[in-house]
Design an enzyme around this catalytic site. Structure first.
Site, PDB file in Angstrom:
ATOM      1  N   HIS A  49      49.012  -0.178  -2.837  1.00 51.34           N
ATOM      2  CA  HIS A  49      48.374   0.362  -4.039  1.00 51.34           C
ATOM      3  C   HIS A  49      47.620   1.654  -3.751  1.00 51.34           C
ATOM      4  O   HIS A  49      47.349   2.439  -4.647  1.00 51.34           O
ATOM      5  CB  HIS A  49      47.360  -0.637  -4.616  1.00 51.34           C
ATOM      6  CG  HIS A  49      47.918  -1.999  -4.881  1.00 51.34           C
ATOM      7  ND1 HIS A  49      48.884  -2.217  -5.832  1.00 51.34           N
ATOM      8  CD2 HIS A  49      47.672  -3.207  -4.316  1.00 51.34           C
ATOM      9  CE1 HIS A  49      49.187  -3.517  -5.858  1.00 51.34           C
ATOM     10  NE2 HIS A  49      48.471  -4.129  -4.936  1.00 51.34           N
TER      11      HIS A  49
ATOM     12  N   HIS B 189      38.978   4.394   0.151  1.00 48.96           N
ATOM     13  CA  HIS B 189      40.368   4.579  -0.282  1.00 48.96           C
ATOM     14  C   HIS B 189      40.427   5.660  -1.359  1.00 48.96           C
ATOM     15  O   HIS B 189      39.377   6.139  -1.803  1.00 48.96           O
ATOM     16  CB  HIS B 189      40.926   3.249  -0.802  1.00 48.96           C
ATOM     17  CG  HIS B 189      40.212   2.764  -2.016  1.00 48.96           C
ATOM     18  ND1 HIS B 189      39.151   1.896  -1.951  1.00 48.96           N
ATOM     19  CD2 HIS B 189      40.367   3.072  -3.327  1.00 48.96           C
ATOM     20  CE1 HIS B 189      38.691   1.678  -3.178  1.00 48.96           C
ATOM     21  NE2 HIS B 189      39.410   2.384  -4.036  1.00 48.96           N
TER      22      HIS B 189
ATOM     23  N   THR C 253      38.093  -1.360 -10.099  1.00 51.25           N
ATOM     24  CA  THR C 253      39.124  -0.750 -10.952  1.00 51.25           C
ATOM     25  C   THR C 253      40.511  -1.305 -10.661  1.00 51.25           C
ATOM     26  O   THR C 253      41.514  -0.767 -11.125  1.00 51.25           O
ATOM     27  CB  THR C 253      39.149   0.788 -10.814  1.00 51.25           C
ATOM     28  OG1 THR C 253      39.508   1.118  -9.459  1.00 51.25           O
ATOM     29  CG2 THR C 253      37.797   1.390 -11.136  1.00 51.25           C
ATOM     30  N   THR C 254      40.555  -2.372  -9.862  1.00 50.50           N
ATOM     31  CA  THR C 254      41.816  -3.074  -9.615  1.00 50.50           C
ATOM     32  C   THR C 254      41.542  -4.572  -9.811  1.00 50.50           C
ATOM     33  O   THR C 254      40.395  -5.015  -9.676  1.00 50.50           O
ATOM     34  CB  THR C 254      42.317  -2.844  -8.167  1.00 50.50           C
ATOM     35  OG1 THR C 254      41.291  -3.245  -7.248  1.00 50.50           O
ATOM     36  CG2 THR C 254      42.677  -1.396  -7.918  1.00 50.50           C
TER      37      THR C 254
ATOM     38  N   HIS D   1      36.793   6.558  -3.107  1.00 55.21           N
ATOM     39  CA  HIS D   1      35.859   5.449  -3.311  1.00 55.21           C
ATOM     40  C   HIS D   1      35.403   4.889  -1.978  1.00 55.21           C
ATOM     41  O   HIS D   1      36.243   4.454  -1.183  1.00 55.21           O
ATOM     42  CB  HIS D   1      36.536   4.320  -4.118  1.00 55.21           C
ATOM     43  CG  HIS D   1      36.727   4.665  -5.560  1.00 55.21           C
ATOM     44  ND1 HIS D   1      37.627   4.015  -6.372  1.00 55.21           N
ATOM     45  CD2 HIS D   1      36.102   5.602  -6.329  1.00 55.21           C
ATOM     46  CE1 HIS D   1      37.552   4.537  -7.595  1.00 55.21           C
ATOM     47  NE2 HIS D   1      36.650   5.505  -7.588  1.00 55.21           N
TER      48      HIS D   1
ATOM     49  N   GLU E 185      40.042   8.611 -11.245  1.00 51.76           N
ATOM     50  CA  GLU E 185      39.854   7.490 -12.171  1.00 51.76           C
ATOM     51  C   GLU E 185      38.770   7.838 -13.180  1.00 51.76           C
ATOM     52  O   GLU E 185      38.959   7.691 -14.377  1.00 51.76           O
ATOM     53  CB  GLU E 185      39.472   6.217 -11.393  1.00 51.76           C
ATOM     54  CG  GLU E 185      40.604   5.752 -10.501  1.00 51.76           C
ATOM     55  CD  GLU E 185      40.647   4.239 -10.327  1.00 51.76           C
ATOM     56  OE1 GLU E 185      39.672   3.701  -9.775  1.00 51.76           O
ATOM     57  OE2 GLU E 185      41.648   3.622 -10.738  1.00 51.76           O
TER      58      GLU E 185
ATOM     59  N   HIS F 227      42.449   7.541  -4.975  1.00 49.49           N
ATOM     60  CA  HIS F 227      43.298   7.480  -6.168  1.00 49.49           C
ATOM     61  C   HIS F 227      43.768   8.912  -6.447  1.00 49.49           C
ATOM     62  O   HIS F 227      42.961   9.830  -6.391  1.00 49.49           O
ATOM     63  CB  HIS F 227      42.509   6.960  -7.379  1.00 49.49           C
ATOM     64  CG  HIS F 227      41.927   5.590  -7.152  1.00 49.49           C
ATOM     65  ND1 HIS F 227      42.593   4.438  -7.510  1.00 49.49           N
ATOM     66  CD2 HIS F 227      40.763   5.197  -6.606  1.00 49.49           C
ATOM     67  CE1 HIS F 227      41.844   3.386  -7.183  1.00 49.49           C
ATOM     68  NE2 HIS F 227      40.727   3.824  -6.630  1.00 49.49           N
TER      69      HIS F 227
HETATM   70 ZN   LIG Z   1      39.184   2.683  -6.025  1.00 48.89          ZN
END
Ligand SMILES: [Zn+2]
Ligand SMILES: *[C@@H]1O[C@H](CO)[C@@H](O)[C@H](O)[C@H]1NC(C)=O
Ligand SMILES: *[C@@H]1O[C@H](CO)[C@@H](O)[C@H](O)[C@H]1NC(C)=O
Ligand SMILES: *[C@@H]1O[C@H](CO)[C@@H](O)[C@H](O)[C@H]1NC(C)=O
Length: 325
Positions: free
Chosen positions: A91, A123, A232-233, A148, A135, A125
């Site tokens: 992801h 990690h 957010t996941t 993040h 995000e 995005h």
């Molecule tokens: Zn994140």
């Protein structure tokens, strides 16, 4: 000609969705719309909750909170001993900070946080060649990438324990901007990407580095926005104290392209798809408040206040100078 196909779809689709739900499989729209963000609430009820992330930070509506002073970053300015593992988890690209002697040494306090939070992982995005992929957005502006840094409340031993408490997790979020030159502090990570093209690949970096190298200058970090939201996941647990920094991290187009072009999702059936646009769509604020730190910008786009204030000040000055003298 079309009828048999349609028939098959009607039978097969519910089965596929049920199977995905049972297995807790989730993904982004760009990997497979059938397990994309619109379906996350089917595998985790929280994803349909009232305090979800990410959100748009509307600076005209942010409330100044003078208790939001400088965050104290501990262990951010030294390269901890040992190695860091960079991984493609299917992801995102994730660097785990946990599991070594370093775990206790990287932590944050102050900045309006009531507890001490230790660094767990970081990690990213991102979008694709035509689309920005942060995000969070600020005043409706989406940035090319978002970092993040996930921290656990030191009151709790494990991530799953922390997920059970409203103050369990603090995430520091940094937005990126495109710069003409490479950000050489990202060379180690960017170079590692080609070793983790496929899902579940990992690479142990030859050496660690100071986390502060990845961030803007420390004197710029007192400008941030704060709100209460969620992961957010999936499971989207509503246990996150979010800090979105105003100052962006510069990165070159080439470095950003390395994320967009090198990293792949876990293969779906036979298709091998690039990992792009791995960000969750914006979630409704639902009456939550967004707070601006002592030094953060909130005046941006406040036409009413400026329109009233400037004539008022001018009038006061005029009175002063034309007053008894
Ligand atoms: Zn994140
Ligand atoms: C936070 O980090 C500092 C320095 O790295 C360390 O001395 C301290 O013990 C840590 N605090 C906690 C609560 O883990
Ligand atoms: C994407 O980000 C770039 C760099 O920050 C910016 O110039 C551009 O306006 C953004 N595009 C959109 C659609 O927000
Ligand atoms: C990463 O990949 C490069 C070539 O693509 C290779 O030379 C290098 O040994 C790999 N590094 C590790 C640690 O696997």
């Amino acid at each position: 000609m079309r009828m048999p196909n349609l028939g098959l779809t009607f039978i097969a689709l519910p089965l596929v969705i049920q199977a995905a739900r049972a297995a807790g499989i989730w993904c982004y729209e760009t990997q497979d719309p059938k397990c994309g963000p619109l379906h996350w609430k089917d595998i985790s009820k929280s994803c349909g909750g009232e305090s979800q992330s990410p959100i748009n930070i509307d600076r005209r509506k942010a409330h100044r909170d003078r208790n939001l002073d400088e965050i104290s970053f501990e262990g951010y300015d030294q390269a901890p001993p040992g190695r860091w593992r960079l991984m493609n988890d299917g992801h995102t690209v994730i660097m785990s900070l946990d599991g070594t002697s370093t775990a206790e040494q990287i932590n944050i306090t102050k900045g309006g946080l009531e507890d001490n939070y230790r660094g767990l992982q970081f990690h990213f995005h991102w979008g694709d060649h035509n689309r920005n992929g942060s995000e969070h957005t600020i005043d409706g502006h989406r940035y090319p990438m978002e970092l993040h840094l996930v921290h656990l409340n030191t009151k709790y031993k494990t991530l799953s324990e922390a997920k059970g408490h409203p103050n369990g997790i603090a995430v520091l979020s940094f937005l990126f901007k495109i710069s003409g030159a490479d950000n050489t502090n990202y060379n180690t990570i960017v170079a590692g990407l080609r070793n983790i093209s496929r899902a579940e690949d990992y690479v142990d970096l030859a050496s660690t580095f100071s986390l502060s190298n990845l961030l803007p200058r420390v004197d710029l970090l007192s400008k941030y926005y704060r709100y209460k939201g969620s992961l957010t996941t999936p499971g989207c647990e509503e246990v996150v104290t979010w800090t979105i920094f105003e100052e962006q991290i510069p990165i070159s187009k080439t470095q950003l392209s390395a994320f967009v072009d090198t990293i792949y999702y876990k293969p779906v059936a036979t298709a091998l798809l690039k990992m792009t646009n791995n960000f969750r769509p914006l979630q409704p604020l639902n009456g939550r408040k967004i707070y601006a730190s002592r030094d953060a910008t909130i005046s941006h786009g406040h036409p009413i206040a400026v329109n009233l204030l400037v004539p008022l000040l001018l009038a006061l000055l005029a009175c002063h100078f034309s007053g008894p003298s």
